[in-house]
Scaffold this active site. Structure first.
Site, PDB file in Angstrom:
ATOM      1  N   GLY A 225     -25.727  28.312 -69.077  1.00  0.00           N
ATOM      2  CA  GLY A 225     -25.728  27.184 -69.771  1.00  0.00           C
ATOM      3  C   GLY A 225     -25.093  26.498 -70.343  1.00  0.00           C
ATOM      4  O   GLY A 225     -24.599  27.056 -71.541  1.00  0.00           O
TER       5      GLY A 225
ATOM      6  N   GLY B 119     -26.760  24.640 -73.844  1.00  0.00           N
ATOM      7  CA  GLY B 119     -27.318  24.462 -75.196  1.00  0.00           C
ATOM      8  C   GLY B 119     -27.459  24.461 -75.793  1.00  0.00           C
ATOM      9  O   GLY B 119     -26.391  24.889 -76.406  1.00  0.00           O
TER      10      GLY B 119
ATOM     11  N   VAL C  98     -27.145  27.167 -78.204  1.00  0.00           N
ATOM     12  CA  VAL C  98     -26.753  28.341 -78.384  1.00  0.00           C
ATOM     13  C   VAL C  98     -25.516  28.619 -77.848  1.00  0.00           C
ATOM     14  O   VAL C  98     -24.150  28.908 -77.935  1.00  0.00           O
ATOM     15  CB  VAL C  98     -27.665  29.988 -78.596  1.00  0.00           C
ATOM     16  CG1 VAL C  98     -26.580  30.678 -78.798  1.00  0.00           C
ATOM     17  CG2 VAL C  98     -28.619  29.489 -79.774  1.00  0.00           C
ATOM     18  N   GLY C  99     -25.263  28.596 -76.340  1.00  0.00           N
ATOM     19  CA  GLY C  99     -24.609  28.801 -75.414  1.00  0.00           C
ATOM     20  C   GLY C  99     -23.397  27.592 -75.344  1.00  0.00           C
ATOM     21  O   GLY C  99     -22.173  27.875 -75.552  1.00  0.00           O
TER      22      GLY C  99
ATOM     23  N   ASN D 265     -33.333  37.875 -77.787  1.00  0.00           N
ATOM     24  CA  ASN D 265     -33.790  38.412 -79.081  1.00  0.00           C
ATOM     25  C   ASN D 265     -34.459  39.147 -78.083  1.00  0.00           C
ATOM     26  O   ASN D 265     -35.080  39.372 -77.267  1.00  0.00           O
ATOM     27  CB  ASN D 265     -34.447  37.951 -79.788  1.00  0.00           C
ATOM     28  CG  ASN D 265     -33.871  35.894 -80.505  1.00  0.00           C
ATOM     29  OD1 ASN D 265     -33.412  36.751 -81.559  1.00  0.00           O
ATOM     30  ND2 ASN D 265     -34.484  35.939 -80.510  1.00  0.00           N
TER      31      ASN D 265
ATOM     32  N   LYS E  85     -32.380  43.238 -86.392  1.00  0.00           N
ATOM     33  CA  LYS E  85     -32.510  41.872 -86.838  1.00  0.00           C
ATOM     34  C   LYS E  85     -33.761  41.664 -85.162  1.00  0.00           C
ATOM     35  O   LYS E  85     -34.823  41.102 -86.095  1.00  0.00           O
ATOM     36  CB  LYS E  85     -31.380  40.790 -85.467  1.00  0.00           C
ATOM     37  CG  LYS E  85     -31.481  39.717 -84.907  1.00  0.00           C
ATOM     38  CD  LYS E  85     -31.021  38.907 -84.181  1.00  0.00           C
ATOM     39  CE  LYS E  85     -31.127  37.109 -83.816  1.00  0.00           C
ATOM     40  NZ  LYS E  85     -30.212  36.126 -83.276  1.00  0.00           N
TER      41      LYS E  85
END
Length: 319
Positions: A7, A9, A11-12, A103, A186
């Site tokens: 991807g 997007g 983040v990637g 996550n 996290k």
């Protein structure tokens, strides 16, 4: 080292774009429409840490022929994991390392079952980013950190080699010898933030001025920490002190991205962030007569049910 980013997007695209701009051998696995966007406009990052325009972006699509990659970086939404696995599985070879930046923890179970524990790393990132209408990646603050490590702990030659490739690529990176502990930390923080801000449909600062608002956040944090401890990842008072500056900041406008998903009438990761945490809580969690975590999860599942009903009504032409 040949790197495949699944991807392109927010983040990637951000971390992959930074790596590519630093001269690393990066290819993005994207759909046809995104490939055309990247060919036409390039990969664009708008960031306080420096803007970036990357031309001649290397892309592949599911079904293309290719030699296996050395490293696969995966940053999809948790509910898209199965589709993502189907798309990148043909690019995984015997020595490929898979670095997920999702996550929660369920994806680790899914990936290790599919590819074997030896191929899967633990990982997490800290970044706030989104795609704007022009499909540019907009970095919303100064944080852009990536942490990874071996599931079995320790710093292996493989982890050190990946660390060397990522150092100097324009973001903060750490090779951890205890990545699962950090992933649980996290997860507990995110689950507390998501449960509280979604339950109240409000920011941290607004919750804190509501009657019993602080007690609700404290209760959620305590429940989530108890689940982590039940699974062997106790989070002590040093952790509480560290996250309290965010979870109990008066006047804070912070909300979880899950609340933004709700407000945008989008799909959420409720099952993966809250539901899976409840499932891992053992009998004590399930037998609680009053569980704030379960109430928050139920609240989000009711939202999903309403979304599904309204989508069905729309397709059927029912007002």
């Amino acid at each position: 080292m040949r790197i495949l980013v699944v991807g392109a997007g927010a983040v990637g695209g951000y971390f992959g774009g930074r790596l590519a701009a630093a001269g690393r051998d990066v290819t993005f696995l994207v759909r046809a429409q995104r490939a055309e966007e990247l060919k036409r406009a390039g990969l664009v990052i708008r960031s306080p840490r420096g803007d970036l325009l990357l031309r001649d972006v290397k892309t592949v699509q599911a079904g293309d022929a290719s030699q296996p990659f050395d490293l696969v970086i995966l940053s999809c939404k948790a509910y898209s994991l199965d589709d993502a696995i189907e798309s990148f599985a043909p690019f995984v070879g015997p020595s490929t390392a898979i670095l997920p930046l999702l996550n929660g923890m369920r994806h680790i179970d899914v990936l290790t079952e599919k590819f074997g524990a030896s191929r899967v790393l633990g990982g997490q990132c800290v970044i706030a980013a989104t795609l704007n209408r022009e499909r540019e990646i907009v970095h919303l603050n100064d944080l852009h950190a990536l942490t990874f490590g071996e599931l079995a702990s320790g710093l292996t030659d493989r982890a050190q080699a990946i660390d060397a490739i990522m150092q100097g690529a324009g973001f903060d990176v750490t090779a951890s010898d205890d990545i699962l502990q950090q992933m649980w930390a996290k997860w507990v923080f995110l689950a507390t933030l998501a449960a509280s801000t979604c339950l109240y449909r409000a920011s941290v600062g607004d919750i804190l001025v509501a009657p019993d608002g602080k007690r609700v956040i404290e209760g959620l944090l305590s429940e989530c920490r108890a689940v982590a401890a039940h699974n062997g990842y106790a989070l002590g008072e040093d952790f509480v002190a560290r996250v309290s500056g965010t979870l109990f900041a008066e006047g804070s406008t912070m909300t979880a991205s899950m609340l933004r998903d709700v407000e945008n009438r989008s799909r959420t990761e409720a099952d993966h962030i809250l539901g899976d945490l409840i499932q891992r809580g053992g009998e004590a969690q399930h037998e609680r007569q009053i569980s704030l975590l379960r109430v928050a999860y139920s609240h989000l599942k009711a939202y999903e049910a309403r979304q599904a009903r309204e989508a069905w009504a729309s397709t059927e032409g029912i007002d």
